[in-house]
Design an enzyme around this catalytic site. Structure first.
Site, PDB file in Angstrom:
ATOM      1  N   ASP A 238       0.785  -1.293  -0.086  1.00 12.72           N
ATOM      2  CA  ASP A 238      -0.042  -0.182  -0.166  1.00 12.72           C
ATOM      3  C   ASP A 238       0.800   1.344  -0.055  1.00 12.72           C
ATOM      4  O   ASP A 238       0.334   2.230   0.473  1.00 12.72           O
ATOM      5  CB  ASP A 238      -1.073   0.022   1.203  1.00 12.72           C
ATOM      6  CG  ASP A 238      -1.665  -1.315   1.252  1.00 12.72           C
ATOM      7  OD1 ASP A 238      -2.460  -1.823   0.419  1.00 12.72           O
ATOM      8  OD2 ASP A 238      -1.756  -1.900   2.354  1.00 12.72           O
TER       9      ASP A 238
ATOM     10  N   LYS B 144       2.629   2.198  -5.253  1.00 14.04           N
ATOM     11  CA  LYS B 144       3.239   1.576  -6.693  1.00 14.04           C
ATOM     12  C   LYS B 144       2.602   2.046  -7.682  1.00 14.04           C
ATOM     13  O   LYS B 144       3.127   2.403  -8.573  1.00 14.04           O
ATOM     14  CB  LYS B 144       3.428   0.124  -6.350  1.00 14.04           C
ATOM     15  CG  LYS B 144       4.012  -0.480  -5.374  1.00 14.04           C
ATOM     16  CD  LYS B 144       4.385  -1.883  -5.117  1.00 14.04           C
ATOM     17  CE  LYS B 144       3.068  -2.565  -4.801  1.00 14.04           C
ATOM     18  NZ  LYS B 144       2.773  -2.552  -3.435  1.00 14.04           N
ATOM     19  N   GLY B 145       1.265   2.175  -7.683  1.00 13.76           N
ATOM     20  CA  GLY B 145       0.494   2.538  -8.927  1.00 13.76           C
ATOM     21  C   GLY B 145       0.862   3.977  -9.342  1.00 13.76           C
ATOM     22  O   GLY B 145       0.900   4.366 -10.451  1.00 13.76           O
ATOM     23  N   LYS B 146       1.188   4.933  -8.307  1.00 11.46           N
ATOM     24  CA  LYS B 146       1.546   6.244  -8.792  1.00 11.46           C
ATOM     25  C   LYS B 146       3.000   6.326  -9.376  1.00 11.46           C
ATOM     26  O   LYS B 146       3.210   6.869 -10.329  1.00 11.46           O
ATOM     27  CB  LYS B 146       1.652   7.242  -7.363  1.00 11.46           C
ATOM     28  CG  LYS B 146       1.787   8.375  -7.593  1.00 11.46           C
ATOM     29  CD  LYS B 146       1.896   9.292  -6.248  1.00 11.46           C
ATOM     30  CE  LYS B 146       1.985  10.812  -6.576  1.00 11.46           C
ATOM     31  NZ  LYS B 146       0.629  11.424  -6.911  1.00 11.46           N
TER      32      LYS B 146
ATOM     33  N   ASN C 256      -5.302  -9.913  -4.693  1.00  9.24           N
ATOM     34  CA  ASN C 256      -5.245  -9.704  -3.108  1.00  9.24           C
ATOM     35  C   ASN C 256      -4.677  -8.509  -2.794  1.00  9.24           C
ATOM     36  O   ASN C 256      -4.472  -7.915  -1.641  1.00  9.24           O
ATOM     37  CB  ASN C 256      -4.750 -11.087  -2.364  1.00  9.24           C
ATOM     38  CG  ASN C 256      -3.285 -11.161  -3.125  1.00  9.24           C
ATOM     39  OD1 ASN C 256      -2.943 -10.893  -4.045  1.00  9.24           O
ATOM     40  ND2 ASN C 256      -2.564 -11.845  -2.081  1.00  9.24           N
TER      41      ASN C 256
ATOM     42  N   GLY D   2      -4.313  -4.072  -4.194  1.00 13.02           N
ATOM     43  CA  GLY D   2      -4.683  -3.184  -5.130  1.00 13.02           C
ATOM     44  C   GLY D   2      -4.005  -1.939  -5.449  1.00 13.02           C
ATOM     45  O   GLY D   2      -3.286  -1.479  -4.421  1.00 13.02           O
ATOM     46  N   HIS D   3      -4.179  -1.174  -6.359  1.00 15.43           N
ATOM     47  CA  HIS D   3      -3.419   0.010  -6.752  1.00 15.43           C
ATOM     48  C   HIS D   3      -4.407   0.887  -7.070  1.00 15.43           C
ATOM     49  O   HIS D   3      -5.608   0.792  -7.590  1.00 15.43           O
ATOM     50  CB  HIS D   3      -2.721  -0.212  -8.018  1.00 15.43           C
ATOM     51  CG  HIS D   3      -1.459  -1.101  -7.893  1.00 15.43           C
ATOM     52  ND1 HIS D   3      -0.608  -1.070  -6.980  1.00 15.43           N
ATOM     53  CD2 HIS D   3      -0.878  -1.869  -8.816  1.00 15.43           C
ATOM     54  CE1 HIS D   3       0.357  -1.850  -7.066  1.00 15.43           C
ATOM     55  NE2 HIS D   3       0.039  -2.388  -8.239  1.00 15.43           N
TER      56      HIS D   3
ATOM     57  N   THR E 144      -6.887 -12.335   2.619  1.00 14.14           N
ATOM     58  CA  THR E 144      -8.026 -11.610   1.996  1.00 14.14           C
ATOM     59  C   THR E 144      -9.244 -12.603   1.715  1.00 14.14           C
ATOM     60  O   THR E 144     -10.298 -12.129   1.368  1.00 14.14           O
ATOM     61  CB  THR E 144      -7.796 -10.865   0.786  1.00 14.14           C
ATOM     62  OG1 THR E 144      -7.323 -11.532  -0.071  1.00 14.14           O
ATOM     63  CG2 THR E 144      -6.619  -9.868   1.102  1.00 14.14           C
TER      64      THR E 144
ATOM     65  N   ARG F 272       1.770 -29.044  -7.759  1.00 11.89           N
ATOM     66  CA  ARG F 272       1.641 -29.792  -9.056  1.00 11.89           C
ATOM     67  C   ARG F 272       0.405 -30.255  -9.389  1.00 11.89           C
ATOM     68  O   ARG F 272       0.286 -30.963 -10.057  1.00 11.89           O
ATOM     69  CB  ARG F 272       2.737 -30.731  -9.573  1.00 11.89           C
ATOM     70  CG  ARG F 272       4.246 -30.230  -9.367  1.00 11.89           C
ATOM     71  CD  ARG F 272       5.325 -31.034  -9.400  1.00 11.89           C
ATOM     72  NE  ARG F 272       5.459 -31.572  -7.990  1.00 11.89           N
ATOM     73  CZ  ARG F 272       6.164 -32.351  -7.483  1.00 11.89           C
ATOM     74  NH1 ARG F 272       7.330 -32.853  -8.244  1.00 11.89           N
ATOM     75  NH2 ARG F 272       6.277 -32.728  -6.222  1.00 11.89           N
TER      76      ARG F 272
ATOM     77  N   GLN G  55       1.805  -6.587  -3.664  1.00  7.59           N
ATOM     78  CA  GLN G  55       2.343  -6.738  -2.118  1.00  7.59           C
ATOM     79  C   GLN G  55       3.615  -6.098  -1.911  1.00  7.59           C
ATOM     80  O   GLN G  55       3.889  -4.935  -2.500  1.00  7.59           O
ATOM     81  CB  GLN G  55       2.206  -8.153  -1.695  1.00  7.59           C
ATOM     82  CG  GLN G  55       1.111  -8.890  -1.626  1.00  7.59           C
ATOM     83  CD  GLN G  55       0.704  -9.460  -2.971  1.00  7.59           C
ATOM     84  OE1 GLN G  55       1.394  -9.914  -3.723  1.00  7.59           O
ATOM     85  NE2 GLN G  55      -0.860  -9.056  -3.303  1.00  7.59           N
TER      86      GLN G  55
ATOM     87  N   THR H  60      -9.812  -4.746   0.119  1.00 10.60           N
ATOM     88  CA  THR H  60     -10.480  -5.085   1.224  1.00 10.60           C
ATOM     89  C   THR H  60     -11.435  -4.146   1.917  1.00 10.60           C
ATOM     90  O   THR H  60     -12.361  -4.586   2.546  1.00 10.60           O
ATOM     91  CB  THR H  60      -9.746  -5.847   2.451  1.00 10.60           C
ATOM     92  OG1 THR H  60      -8.683  -4.930   2.806  1.00 10.60           O
ATOM     93  CG2 THR H  60      -8.948  -6.932   1.687  1.00 10.60           C
TER      94      THR H  60
ATOM     95  N   ARG I 261      -5.978   0.152   7.518  1.00 10.41           N
ATOM     96  CA  ARG I 261      -4.603  -0.371   7.804  1.00 10.41           C
ATOM     97  C   ARG I 261      -3.998  -0.004   8.871  1.00 10.41           C
ATOM     98  O   ARG I 261      -4.594   1.011   9.856  1.00 10.41           O
ATOM     99  CB  ARG I 261      -3.820   0.352   6.584  1.00 10.41           C
ATOM    100  CG  ARG I 261      -4.066   0.065   5.197  1.00 10.41           C
ATOM    101  CD  ARG I 261      -3.672   0.703   4.248  1.00 10.41           C
ATOM    102  NE  ARG I 261      -3.957   0.426   2.877  1.00 10.41           N
ATOM    103  CZ  ARG I 261      -4.038   1.430   1.656  1.00 10.41           C
ATOM    104  NH1 ARG I 261      -4.002   2.447   2.074  1.00 10.41           N
ATOM    105  NH2 ARG I 261      -4.681   0.937   0.645  1.00 10.41           N
TER     106      ARG I 261
ATOM    107  N   GLY J 276       6.196  11.695  -3.502  1.00  8.14           N
ATOM    108  CA  GLY J 276       4.995  12.109  -3.688  1.00  8.14           C
ATOM    109  C   GLY J 276       4.323  13.105  -2.706  1.00  8.14           C
ATOM    110  O   GLY J 276       4.646  13.072  -1.763  1.00  8.14           O
TER     111      GLY J 276
END
Length: 428
Positions: free
Chosen positions: A13, A16-18, A38, A40-41, A128, A142, A223, A300, A304, A412
């Site tokens: 959290d 990373k998306g930014k 499991n 999110g960005h 999650t 396997r 993650q 979720t 946090r 940021g």
């Protein structure tokens, strides 16, 4: 031209998306190489907010080819829900490519994930419940099902039969749940085959060919370092390789192709789920970070767990990932604090640890040793150069840089797409 890996340098959290979005206009491919839905960005573009779970965030950038690599586990229902939602908002989803070797999260994986977690009681991991762990367990055992299996009904049926043979015994005799039939699973999975088929290819070949053509490939980790199955706070971790090494195994691109490894770290720290967390706050300062940072899970919705910045964890992340750069996010959240504590070491039963203890028991009992820095009250969301930051904010960043052992190349300063200060080029 580089292969660039982006990884979380804390417990996830971090934003990373930014960082991916920052690089987007100079990137040709963005690859998700581990995890599933499991994590999110959240990416903010203008007045629009996009919450991505399974898809790489590069899907929001025009001209970028988004790729789901072989190291990902895919819930097909979630995949198409997410694609349909983006398409309805005008996002071009036609370029998505999916590895034929990626594993599938079947309905029974979700069922087992939920009942197993409840069965653990006080020993719960904090998953999650989306079937990620059971899908990876089947992969290692396997008995997993891969995307390519959707296109051969006979093989698919055999694999589902093999997977359910043991699982139904577990569901019936241990968890007192109904058995799952082979037909219901095969029918559901086959219903996705025609739609997913045009997206499936040899993504490892495609990515290596792109690098040979001189194109830029960005590997986007799900993650984070402290949730990595090998290097994280085991067993309170995810089920995949979330560190930089996972980019190679999860995509089929060799490590000699990687030129940059960028770690993403918040100016404080948060964690979701159970597990040790030395700087965790249970007071009004924790509430301050949650409220001002919007610290609720993208996937979720869970609150946090907040804490102050942890320098030993930053150094640990730098080592195990081989970080070349850090992107420090959410510096603006700290605005208004008179003093900002930073964990510089740990006290474990009277012993000082300057690095993350190798023993999980020691880490569990670690108490943070803090150094305090003066805060600032000025609004920094409009700053676009380091010099525009208040002196105390500059000093805070420089102190974190020195303690973390890796240069802080971008900062940021707000939720918007352009609310970022670039100190060093992340591509060149």
């Amino acid at each position: 031209m580089p292969g660039i890996v982006i990884v979380g340098a804390q417990w996830g959290d971090e934003g990373k998306g930014k960082a991916t979005d920052l690089l987007g206009s100079r990137i040709d491919y963005v690859v998700k190489f581990n995890g599933g839905n499991n994590a999110g960005h959240t990416v903010v573009i203008g007045d629009e907010k996009y919450a991505l779970h399974l898809l790489p965030s590069g899907i929001l950038t025009e001209g970028v080819v988004p790729v789901i690599g072989n190291g990902v586990v895919i819930d097909l229902e979630v995949l198409f829900e997410e694609l349909d939602a983006l398409s309805a908002r005008g996002v071009d989803i036609s370029k998505l490519k999916i590895s034929a070797n990626a594993h599938i999260i079947a309905p029974y994986h979700r069922t087992i994930d939920k009942v197993t977690e409840r069965f653990l009681g006080k020993r719960q991991i904090g998953t999650t419940g989306r079937g990620i762990g059971p899908a990876y367990a089947d992969k290692i055992n396997r008995v997993g099902i891969r995307i390519q299996d959707l296109f051969d009904e006979s093989i698919l049926r055999q694999k589902v039969e093999g997977a359910l043979f043991q699982k139904n015994q577990l569901l019936l005799k241990v968890y007192n749940r109904r058995a799952i039939t082979v037909d219901e699973i095969v029918t559901e999975l086959l219903s996705y085959a025609d739609r997913v088929a045009p997206m499936v290819c040899d993504t490892a070949l495609e990515l290596n060919s792109a690098l040979e053509r001189g194109q830029n490939v960005l590997f986007e980790g799900g993650q984070a370092t402290m949730l990595d199955v090998d290097h994280g706070t085991y067993p309170f971790v995810t089920s995949s390789s979330a560190t930089a090494g996972g980019a190679s195994t999860g995509s089929g691109v060799g490590p000699t192709r990687i030129d940059r490894v960028i770690g993403i770290a918040k100016a404080y720290i948060t964690r979701v789920g159970a597990g040790p967390f030395p700087t965790e706050l249970f007071d009004e300062w924790g509430d301050f970070l949650v409220e001002h940072g919007g610290e609720f899970g993208t996937t979720t919705g869970r609150r946090r767990r907040p804490g102050w910045y942890d320098a030993p964890i930053a150094r640990y992340a730098s080592r195990v990932n081989g970080l070349t750069d850090i992107v420090l996010t959410k510096l603006d959240v700290l605005t208004g604090l008179e003093r900002i504590p930073v964990c510089v070491a740990y006290d474990v039963d009277g012993r000082r640890f300057d690095e993350v203890p190798v023993s999980q028991s020691d880490f569990h009992h670690a108490k943070p040793i803090y150094e305090e820095f003066p805060g600032w009250s000025e609004d920094i969301t409009g700053a676009r150069s380091f010099e525009e930051l208040p002196k105390n904010a500059q000093d805070y960043v420089l102190a974190l840089e020195q303690m973390s052992g890796t240069r802080i190349s971008a900062i940021g300063v707000g939720p918007g797409r352009d609310a970022i200060i670039v100190r060093h080029d992340l591509v060149g």
